[in-house]
Scaffold this motif. Structure first.
Motif, PDB file in Angstrom:
ATOM      1  N   HIS B   9     -16.486 -34.297 134.048  1.00  0.00           N
ATOM      2  CA  HIS B   9     -17.827 -34.370 134.640  1.00  0.00           C
ATOM      3  C   HIS B   9     -18.138 -33.001 135.258  1.00  0.00           C
ATOM      4  O   HIS B   9     -17.477 -32.577 136.196  1.00  0.00           O
ATOM      5  N   HIS B 204     -19.202 -30.279 145.704  1.00  0.00           N
ATOM      6  CA  HIS B 204     -18.564 -31.494 145.191  1.00  0.00           C
ATOM      7  C   HIS B 204     -18.541 -32.547 146.302  1.00  0.00           C
ATOM      8  O   HIS B 204     -18.156 -32.259 147.445  1.00  0.00           O
ATOM      9  N   VAL B 214     -20.494 -39.605 142.128  1.00  0.00           N
ATOM     10  CA  VAL B 214     -19.847 -38.317 142.385  1.00  0.00           C
ATOM     11  C   VAL B 214     -20.763 -37.143 142.011  1.00  0.00           C
ATOM     12  O   VAL B 214     -21.337 -37.120 140.912  1.00  0.00           O
ATOM     13  N   ALA B 216     -20.362 -33.539 140.975  1.00  0.00           N
ATOM     14  CA  ALA B 216     -19.286 -32.628 140.531  1.00  0.00           C
ATOM     15  C   ALA B 216     -19.363 -31.299 141.278  1.00  0.00           C
ATOM     16  O   ALA B 216     -18.358 -30.608 141.466  1.00  0.00           O
ATOM     17  N   THR B 229     -14.379 -25.030 147.499  1.00  0.00           N
ATOM     18  CA  THR B 229     -13.945 -25.120 146.105  1.00  0.00           C
ATOM     19  C   THR B 229     -15.109 -25.521 145.221  1.00  0.00           C
ATOM     20  O   THR B 229     -15.971 -26.305 145.614  1.00  0.00           O
ATOM     21  N   HIS B 230     -15.081 -24.976 144.029  1.00  0.00           N
ATOM     22  CA  HIS B 230     -16.085 -25.311 143.019  1.00  0.00           C
ATOM     23  C   HIS B 230     -15.378 -25.476 141.686  1.00  0.00           C
ATOM     24  O   HIS B 230     -14.460 -24.716 141.368  1.00  0.00           O
ATOM     25  N   CYS B 232     -15.034 -28.769 138.445  1.00  0.00           N
ATOM     26  CA  CYS B 232     -15.544 -29.959 137.776  1.00  0.00           C
ATOM     27  C   CYS B 232     -14.616 -31.135 138.093  1.00  0.00           C
ATOM     28  O   CYS B 232     -13.559 -30.946 138.702  1.00  0.00           O
ATOM     29  N   CYS B 233     -15.032 -32.314 137.631  1.00  0.00           N
ATOM     30  CA  CYS B 233     -14.225 -33.508 137.899  1.00  0.00           C
ATOM     31  C   CYS B 233     -13.572 -33.978 136.607  1.00  0.00           C
ATOM     32  O   CYS B 233     -14.244 -34.070 135.567  1.00  0.00           O
ATOM     33  N   LEU B 245     -10.007 -39.878 139.886  1.00  0.00           N
ATOM     34  CA  LEU B 245     -10.785 -38.636 139.799  1.00  0.00           C
ATOM     35  C   LEU B 245     -10.000 -37.471 140.384  1.00  0.00           C
ATOM     36  O   LEU B 245      -9.337 -37.614 141.414  1.00  0.00           O
ATOM     37  N   GLU B 246     -10.086 -36.403 139.716  1.00  0.00           N
ATOM     38  CA  GLU B 246      -9.451 -35.175 140.215  1.00  0.00           C
ATOM     39  C   GLU B 246     -10.488 -34.052 140.142  1.00  0.00           C
ATOM     40  O   GLU B 246     -11.070 -33.817 139.067  1.00  0.00           O
ATOM     41  N   HIS B 247     -10.729 -33.467 141.267  1.00  0.00           N
ATOM     42  CA  HIS B 247     -11.668 -32.326 141.239  1.00  0.00           C
ATOM     43  C   HIS B 247     -10.863 -31.058 140.988  1.00  0.00           C
ATOM     44  O   HIS B 247      -9.943 -30.726 141.745  1.00  0.00           O
ATOM     45  N   ASP B 249     -10.495 -27.169 140.746  1.00  0.00           N
ATOM     46  CA  ASP B 249     -11.100 -25.919 141.244  1.00  0.00           C
ATOM     47  C   ASP B 249     -11.035 -24.868 140.135  1.00  0.00           C
ATOM     48  O   ASP B 249      -9.951 -24.438 139.725  1.00  0.00           O
TER      49      ASP B 249
END
Lengths: 832, 419
Positions: B9, B204, B214, B216, B229-230, B232-233, B245-247, B249
């Motif tokens: 995502h 996020h 969520v 992203a 942090t930037h 995606c998921c 879900l894991e974001h 970085d």
């Protein structure tokens, strides 16, 4: 700290003079004009701040002494000591020294005294005369008053300076009216440029899809156009080439036709040359033979010369032979003859010798016999003849043998052998007899006889031999010159010569014949060969043959030359004919090609070149049109592709946007700073306005008080803006009056009041004396007293030295300050 | 039917967007910034390919249509082609920055890229290796400013084993973002999705876990405010709706803001050391290229020295050069001097001099009607705004007044160096 004395070492008109014993409070220095009051005032200032140098300021006095350099001294003192501050002429205002007369050294005393006071400020506030009175408001340093005033605000910095700086700072950041150097304005300008660029790039990007479609359309249009252009180009090139080819062909054909004509003419000429070149075939027919004969011509010549030599030799031989013609024909020379003659000569000699010996023997013996007949003749008779004969025979025989052996003439050898045998035999036969002889006379007589007999026998033998010799000669016809062997030998020589001559003649004649035959053979062949082309007599003498040969050679060479010439002409004819043929072939080929070319372009062959040129011109015009069309579309396509080259544009656009962000960031920062600076200016203005309105500083309060006192309440207050400009006074009625509208005296009172105010509030220069030079001269009596009261008040805080030449003023001051110090000056002699 | 679905995502790629408020003349930094959004998207695709996810959703604002960057759209196409080559479908909704009516370079996208329509919610079945994976719902912005609530149009079909809603919207009225496609969590819950893949907010954020709603966030912070942090998921949805879900970085460049208290600094050298320490602290927390804004605050003896013309600029340049040359680079975008002279305002107020008058005037302005100060600031800012459209001072009027006051006092009390 106070100024105790002033020493003018050399300063202007003053030299080695002093103003001693100055008081702590007010000192009134009274003196007439030109006593040096103003000079002392200036001296103090110059010792404190330096002698003016160079040109100085306008109106500046230098106070240069008549002789020597400027030098002056101020003596300060307090309860801890006394110090002399002395300045002498030199660079940068002149060096100054501080010397402690009492107390501790204070090398920085001058700095302590002056502080941050400027010379101008000192001149305005501390040491002034009438001339400087208004300088507090209208002087060169327009802010001096303001700064002095600001000093009274309790600040180290004039708010006006701060405002100016803040204003400048704000203007450096932003200027409402276009100012290119202001940071915001600059950035805004750059942003506008950048924005335009982004707009252009965006416009290009916006038309991306349309551009792409247009580019596709253009590409589609371009393809057939380019094909048409290329075809037209090919046609133009083909037509140009055709026209050029036609021109080349026509030119070549013309050249070939001319070449044919030329070849034709040359051929005719060559043929004429062939015909004209007629070699003598008769000569050429025998040319090889003739050439071979002529090559032998030198041999013929040699042979002819040899023949002449042979004939000459033969003539000589014949002549020689003719001289011997008298010789008997039968006589011949031979070896036997010569051997015989020689043997005869020998034998005869031997015989004659024997004879002579026998005769001599006989005569000797006969003489001896006679002697024997006479006693004297006995020895001779004892010698018999036998040994002599034998000896002679031996000698002769040996000679014959040796001669025969030598000449291989065997008969002579045999003869010699016989003679030797005879001699031996004779010896044996006679020797006994001889030996038996005895007795002298008898034997001599016998011997004489025997000797005689022998002599006679020898004679006979000689005669017989001579006869036989003669017979032999006669038999052989060798007796023509007698029987002397020498003559015979001479005859034999002649015979031999005759024989040789005969042989020579024969041989030479044979050789002559052979040579002649050979020469005649060559000559005959030459003549025979030449007779066909040369007119010759039936017989040609050998001596003429050479001429014939020369003529034949000449004829041969001529014939050969003519033949060669004709051969060459023939060959050239053939070559030319071949060339002509080839040229005609090429000409036909060119003409055929020209026709084919004309046919291929469907134009008449006669006008093929102009027709093709016209066609090429038409096609070229069409090509140009197509090219222009292609170029226009290509350019448009290229432009479009440039726009469609998004990478560069997008990169440029991204860069421009980022730059824009940077500019915006920069400009906003600058604008924020501008707002702060501008707000600070406003804050300052507002504070100043309120401060001026509500919080007059001490300087103004004191000045207002002094001014009110001096004017006896006619003016109640003084308003001094922080700008220092536009000082106003408040009248007793409460009205404001600008200083510029005051009378001179009142204005000077105001300025004096302001100075008193400044001096009261100034923290700096606290130890400096105030020197006033007759500054109340324009005051009326009332205000002079007011001024004196103010000065007296000031003198309580500061040391004041008041110079005056007016007794009234001195009196008023003395009255105001009873304990003042009075100093009188005499008019000094002006020295400079 | 698969037991679980994995997908990436992502949202708010903003490809080729400029970095707001950043000025750099350093080529290396400039290039890195220019490439940052692309690099971030490429990293997302790398992740998707490496993890062999079933599909990728991009919840709007893949690029800024207003920027008219063909390069952005081409680079977007390059990356979705990579996904296509890996057999990974891409589901895209367009957001307010790349509405369907916006600039389009007309790039042909692979068939595996599904762009949801505007005007209504579309449903697409995600298929991987010929097998149905899940249903993906989405609606694109037709225009930039969509103020309609899109959420109402999202309704899960009954047969969907797993349903994912892709939406570019301001959920819950986040005041920091434009209120486009506004909706509430309840609106979303009504849609019945297992997972709401949201875009629009750059940070996020997990708004809800039942269902999962969520943001992203943008894979790359785009301005100095977008710190943290930037990326995606990486989402895994089990059949039955359980989500993990894991974001991740992924941002190639990070942002940082640091305030440095210069109260103890006595001179510029002290300040330089302080700035150096501040940079090291930033480096300690970020092991990647970073853009940082530093602000010097506090009443400091060093203030008069810093206030001298060019002092802060020189310091800024020196430290910036040094930090930018290191690896990874650290770009000091700003070094703001907000220090003030070590003045005791109360003492000044008690005085009778001009400085007291300045403080009094500032106090009166600050205490007076806000309109007077605001009017004064507006009056000052008006000519600036004429030239610099939309200009408003960054700081509020009272802070500006305090700065102006300190500026005056600095100049008045420092001995004359007002510049």
């Amino acid at each position: 700290m106070r100024l105790k004395r002033i020493d003018a070492i050399r300063f202007g008109a003053l030299e080695s003079t002093s103003l001693p014993d100055l008081g702590d409070g007010l000192t009134v220095v009274f003196g007439p004009n030109e006593c040096g009051k103003s000079t002392y005032t200036a001296l103090v200032r110059h010792v404190l701040f330096g002698f003016p140098m160079g040109k100085g300021k306008a109106g500046e006095r230098f106070y240069k002494p008549v002789a020597g350099d400027r030098a002056a001294r101020l003596v300060f003192a307090d309860e801890t000591g006394e110090w002399a501050v002395e300045r002498v002429e030199g660079k940068h205002g002149g060096p100054v020294t501080v010397t402690a007369r009492h107390g501790a050294e204070r090398p920085r005393l001058l700095d302590e005294l002056v502080g941050d006071l400027t010379e101008q400020a000192y001149r305005v506030v501390f040491g002034f005369g009438l001339d400087e009175m208004d300088s507090i408001e209208n002087g060169d340093d327009r802010y001096l008053g303001a700064r002095l005033y600001a000093a009274g605000t309790g600040l180290e910095t004039n708010p006006l300076d701060v405002r100016e700086a803040l204003q400048k700072s704000a203007e450096a950041l932003f200027a409402p009216r276009a100012r290119v150097s202001a940071a915001v304005n600059v950035a805004v300008g750059e942003m506008a440029t950048l924005r335009d660029r982004i707009r252009v790039l965006e416009a290009e990007a916006s038309s991306y899809a349309d551009d792409q479609a247009r580019a596709h359309g253009l590409a589609d249009e371009l393809e057939p156009l380019r094909r048409s252009r290329d075809e037209a180009d090919a046609r133009v090139r083909a037509l140009d080439r055709g026209a050029q080819r036609a021109r080349d062909l026509a030119l070549a054909a013309a050249e070939l036709a001319a070449g044919c004509d030329e070849a034709q003419r040359r051929l005719a000429s060559l043929q004429a040359a062939v015909e004209s070149a007629a070699p003598d075939d008769r000569v050429l027919a025998v040319a090889p033979e003739l050439e071979a004969l002529l090559e032998e011509q030198s041999g013929f010549r040699q042979r002819l010369e040899a023949l002449r030599g042979l004939e000459s030799s033969a003539g000589s031989a014949r002549s020689r032979l003719a001289t011997l013609a008298s010789l008997p024909d039968a006589a011949v020379d031979s070896v036997e003859h010569r051997t015989y003659v020689d043997s005869w000569a020998l034998r005869r000699g031997a015989l004659e010798g024997e004879l002579q010996a026998a005769q001599r023997q006989a005569e000797h013996l006969e003489a001896r016999a006679r002697e024997y007949s006479a006693p004297a003749a006995a020895p001779i008779r004892s010698i018999g003849p036998v040994p002599l004969v034998s000896l002679g025979a031996l000698f002769v025989g040996t000679g014959f043998v040796l001669g025969g052996l030598y000449s291989s003439y065997w008969p002579a050898v045999a003869l010699g052998a016989l003679v030797l045998l005879g001699a031996v035999a004779y010896r044996f036969m006679r020797g006994g007899a001889v030996g038996d002889l005895s007795g002298d006379a008898r034997r001599v007589s016998a011997d004489a006889r025997a000797a005689r007999a022998v002599a006679e026998s020898a004679r006979a033998a000689l005669a017989a031999q001579q006869e036989a010799w003669r017979e032999w000669l006669a038999d052989r016809s060798l007796d023509a010159h007698g029987d002397d062997p020498v003559a015979v030998r001479a005859l034999l020589d002649e015979l031999r010569d005759r024989l040789l001559a005969t042989n020579d003649v024969s041989r030479l004649e044979a050789e002559i014949r052979r040579e002649r035959d050979l020469a005649s053979g060559w000559a005959d062949r030459l003549v025979g060969a030449s007779r066909g082309f040369l007119t010759l007599p039936d017989t040609v003498d050998l001596d003429d043959v050479v001429t014939v040969a020369v003529r034949a050679r000449e004829a041969l060479e001529n014939a050969r030359a003519a033949s060669a010439k004709r051969t060459r002409a023939v060959e050239e004819c053939e070559t030319t004919a071949g060339d002509l043929e080839a040229l005609r072939g090429r000409l036909e080929s060119q003409l055929a090609a020209l026709e084919a070319l004309a046919a291929s372009h469907d134009v008449p062959v006669d006008d093929v070149v102009p027709c093709l040129e016209a066609l090429a011109a038409t096609e070229a015009a069409r090509l140009e049109s197509l090219r222009a069309e292609v170029d226009a579309r290509s350019e448009e396509l290229s432009t479009l592709r440039g726009r469609l080259d998004t990478e560069g544009r997008d990169a440029a656009m991204a860069l421009a946007r980022q730059q824009m962000e940077g500019l915006q960031s920069r400009v906003r920062q600058a604008a924020d700073r501008y707002v702060v600076e501008a707000l600070a200016v406003r804050l300052l203005d507002r504070a100043r306005e309120r401060f001026e309105r509500e919080r007059q500083p001490e300087v103004t309060r004191v000045a207002a008080s002094v001014f009110a006192s001096m004017t006896n309440g006619r003016y109640t207050d003084v308003r001094v803006p922080l700008s220092g400009e536009g000082i106003q006074v408040v009248t007793h009625a409460g009205g404001l009056k600008p200083s510029g509208e005051l009378s001179r005296g009142t204005a000077e009172q105001l300025y004096l009041a302001l100075r008193v105010g400044f001096l009261a509030s100034l923290k700096t220069g606290a130890s400096l004396p105030v020197l006033m030079d007759d500054v109340v001269v324009n005051f009326d009596a009332e205000r002079r007293e007011g001024a004196a009261a103010a000065i007296a008040e000031l003198a309580r805080e500061r040391q004041v030295i008041f110079f005056t030449c007016h007794e009234e003023t001195a009196a008023v001051l003395a009255k105001a300050v009873p304990g003042h110090t009075a100093v009188s000056l005499d008019r000094c002699e002006i020295k400079g | 039917m698969r037991e679980r679905v994995t997908f990436v995502h992502a949202a708010d790629l903003h490809l080729d967007a400029p970095f707001v408020g950043i000025a750099t003349d350093d080529e290396r930094v400039g290039n890195a910034l220019a490439e940052a959004t692309y690099a971030a998207f490429e990293a997302i695709v790398d992740l998707a390919v490496d993890r062999a996810v079933d599909f990728v959703v991009i919840a709007g604002d893949a690029y800024n249509s207003a920027d008219k960057s063909v390069r952005a759209q081409r680079r977007f196409r390059e990356q979705v082609r990579r996904l296509d080559a890996a057999g990974i479908s891409t589901f895209v909704v367009h957001g307010n920055h790349d509405p369907l009516s916006g600039f389009s370079a007309g790039m042909d996208l692979p068939a595996s890229v599904h762009v949801f329509p505007a005007g209504s919610v579309g449903r697409v079945e995600a298929v991987r290796d010929g097998e149905f994976v899940c249903a993906v719902y989405g609606r694109s912005f037709g225009k930039a400013a969509e103020t309609e609530d899109f959420a109402a149009g999202y309704r899960r079909e009954a047969d969907d084993a797993v349903a994912v809603g892709v939406l570019h919207a301001n959920v819950g009225g986040n005041p920091d973002y434009d209120a486009y496609a506004p909706c509430s969590l309840d609106d979303l819950r009504a849609g019945g999705m297992d997972y709401w893949a949201l875009g629009h907010v750059h940070k996020h954020e997990v708004l809800s876990k039942d269902p999962w709603v969520v943001y992203a966030g943008s894979p790359q912070g785009l301005n100095p405010k977008e710190t943290g942090t930037h990326g995606c998921c990486l989402v895994e949805v089990q059949r039955g709706g359980a989500v993990s879900l894991e974001h991740i970085d992924l941002a190639p460049v990070s942002w940082a803001v640091s305030t440095l208290d210069a109260s103890a600094a006595e001179d510029v050298d002290d300040v330089e050391q302080l700035v150096g320490r501040g940079c090291e602290e930033v480096r300690g927390s970020e092991a990647r290229p970073t853009v940082v804004r530093l602000a010097l605050v506090g009443r400091s003896d060093a203030h008069p020295m810093l206030a001298r013309p060019g002092a802060v600029t020189d310091l800024h340049e020196a430290v910036r050069r040094e930090q930018a040359a290191r690896e990874p680079w650290l770009w000091i975008d700003r070094l703001d001097d907000r220090t003030a002279a070590p003045l005791d305002l109360d003492t000044l107020r008690a005085g009778e001099d001009f400085a007291a008058e300045v403080v009094a005037v500032a106090d009166d302005l600050a205490a007076g009607t806000a309109g007077e100060l605001d009017a004064m600031v507006a009056d000052i800012g008006a000519p600036v705004a004429d030239k610099l459209r939309g200009f408003e001072p960054t700081l509020p009027a009272d802070e500006l007044l305090a700065l102006a006051r300190d500026r005056c006092l600095d100049a008045l009390l420092s001995g004359g160096d007002a510049r």
